[in-house]
Design a protein around this motif. Structure first.
Motif, PDB file in Angstrom:
ATOM      1  N   ALA A   1       0.835  -1.213   0.000  1.00  0.00           N
ATOM      2  CA  ALA A   1       0.000   0.000   0.000  1.00  0.00           C
ATOM      3  C   ALA A   1       0.865   1.258   0.000  1.00  0.00           C
ATOM      4  N   LEU A   2       1.928   1.249   0.787  1.00  0.00           N
ATOM      5  CA  LEU A   2       2.802   2.419   0.864  1.00  0.00           C
ATOM      6  C   LEU A   2       3.635   2.605  -0.399  1.00  0.00           C
ATOM      7  N   SER A   3       3.839   1.541  -1.153  1.00  0.00           N
ATOM      8  CA  SER A   3       4.633   1.657  -2.385  1.00  0.00           C
ATOM      9  C   SER A   3       3.822   2.241  -3.532  1.00  0.00           C
TER      10      SER A   3
ATOM     11  N   GLN B   1       6.169   6.481  -6.214  1.00  0.00           N
ATOM     12  CA  GLN B   1       5.720   7.698  -6.878  1.00  0.00           C
ATOM     13  C   GLN B   1       4.545   8.256  -6.078  1.00  0.00           C
ATOM     14  N   GLY B   2       4.664   9.499  -5.656  1.00  0.00           N
ATOM     15  CA  GLY B   2       3.585  10.108  -4.881  1.00  0.00           C
ATOM     16  C   GLY B   2       2.318  10.204  -5.711  1.00  0.00           C
ATOM     17  N   ASN B   3       1.228   9.668  -5.184  1.00  0.00           N
ATOM     18  CA  ASN B   3      -0.080   9.777  -5.813  1.00  0.00           C
ATOM     19  C   ASN B   3      -1.124   9.694  -4.708  1.00  0.00           C
TER      20      ASN B   3
ATOM     21  N   GLU C   1      10.066   2.778  10.203  1.00  0.00           N
ATOM     22  CA  GLU C   1      11.239   2.882   9.330  1.00  0.00           C
ATOM     23  C   GLU C   1      10.829   2.937   7.860  1.00  0.00           C
ATOM     24  N   LEU C   2       9.859   2.108   7.465  1.00  0.00           N
ATOM     25  CA  LEU C   2       9.383   2.107   6.078  1.00  0.00           C
ATOM     26  C   LEU C   2       8.753   3.448   5.712  1.00  0.00           C
ATOM     27  N   ILE C   3       7.935   3.985   6.606  1.00  0.00           N
ATOM     28  CA  ILE C   3       7.315   5.299   6.360  1.00  0.00           C
ATOM     29  C   ILE C   3       8.392   6.370   6.237  1.00  0.00           C
ATOM     30  N   SER C   4       9.390   6.317   7.091  1.00  0.00           N
ATOM     31  CA  SER C   4      10.482   7.289   7.052  1.00  0.00           C
ATOM     32  C   SER C   4      11.224   7.239   5.721  1.00  0.00           C
ATOM     33  N   ILE C   5      11.514   6.031   5.248  1.00  0.00           N
ATOM     34  CA  ILE C   5      12.211   5.875   3.966  1.00  0.00           C
ATOM     35  C   ILE C   5      11.363   6.434   2.831  1.00  0.00           C
TER      36      ILE C   5
ATOM     37  N   GLY D   1      12.167   9.688   0.426  1.00  0.00           N
ATOM     38  CA  GLY D   1      12.195   9.592  -1.039  1.00  0.00           C
ATOM     39  C   GLY D   1      11.245  10.575  -1.696  1.00  0.00           C
ATOM     40  N   LEU D   2      10.074  10.796  -1.095  1.00  0.00           N
ATOM     41  CA  LEU D   2       9.127  11.738  -1.665  1.00  0.00           C
ATOM     42  C   LEU D   2       9.634  13.166  -1.601  1.00  0.00           C
TER      43      LEU D   2
END
Length: 111
Positions: free
Chosen positions: A34-36, A56-58, A94-98, A102-103
């Motif tokens: 979902a986060l990807s 990719q931010g969407n 950690e995943l949210i932070s990464i 990136g965004l």
């Protein structure tokens, strides 16, 4: 029978690969997917083949981030009430932070 698909190198994708996971692992995989912002199939084979997963931010990614932030906030309130921090929460943070790094356009060094 499902339709055959071609990948970006014009190869047929007609072989199915499956594996078993625990309910907890399934939840972590679904959160990462979902986060990807990628379809689950795309996310899984990129990770299996050690390819980069570029977020990719969407609107779908932002909604997933909002949902995960709400979950993290609830967990942090639970921790504040005297409970311990579990490893799954730390991996989600950690995943949210990464992803957020990136965004924002930061590189892996945080610069």
């Amino acid at each position: 029978m499902s339709a055959k698909n071609r990948d970006n190198k014009n190869r047929w994708r007609n072989i199915t690969v499956g594996f078993r996971v625990s309910p907890e692992e399934n939840e972590l995989i679904n959160r990462a997917v979902a986060l990807s912002g990628l379809p689950k199939q795309e996310y899984c084979y990129r990770r299996c083949l050690n390819q980069d997963v570029v977020v990719q931010g969407n609107p779908r990614v932002y909604k997933a981030l909002k949902t995960e932030f709400a979950t993290v906030l609830a967990e942090l309130k639970r921790i504040e009430a005297g409970k311990g921090v579990d490893d799954e929460l730390l991996s989600v943070i950690e995943l949210i932070s990464i992803i957020l790094g990136g965004l924002k356009g930061e590189d892996a060094n945080g610069e």
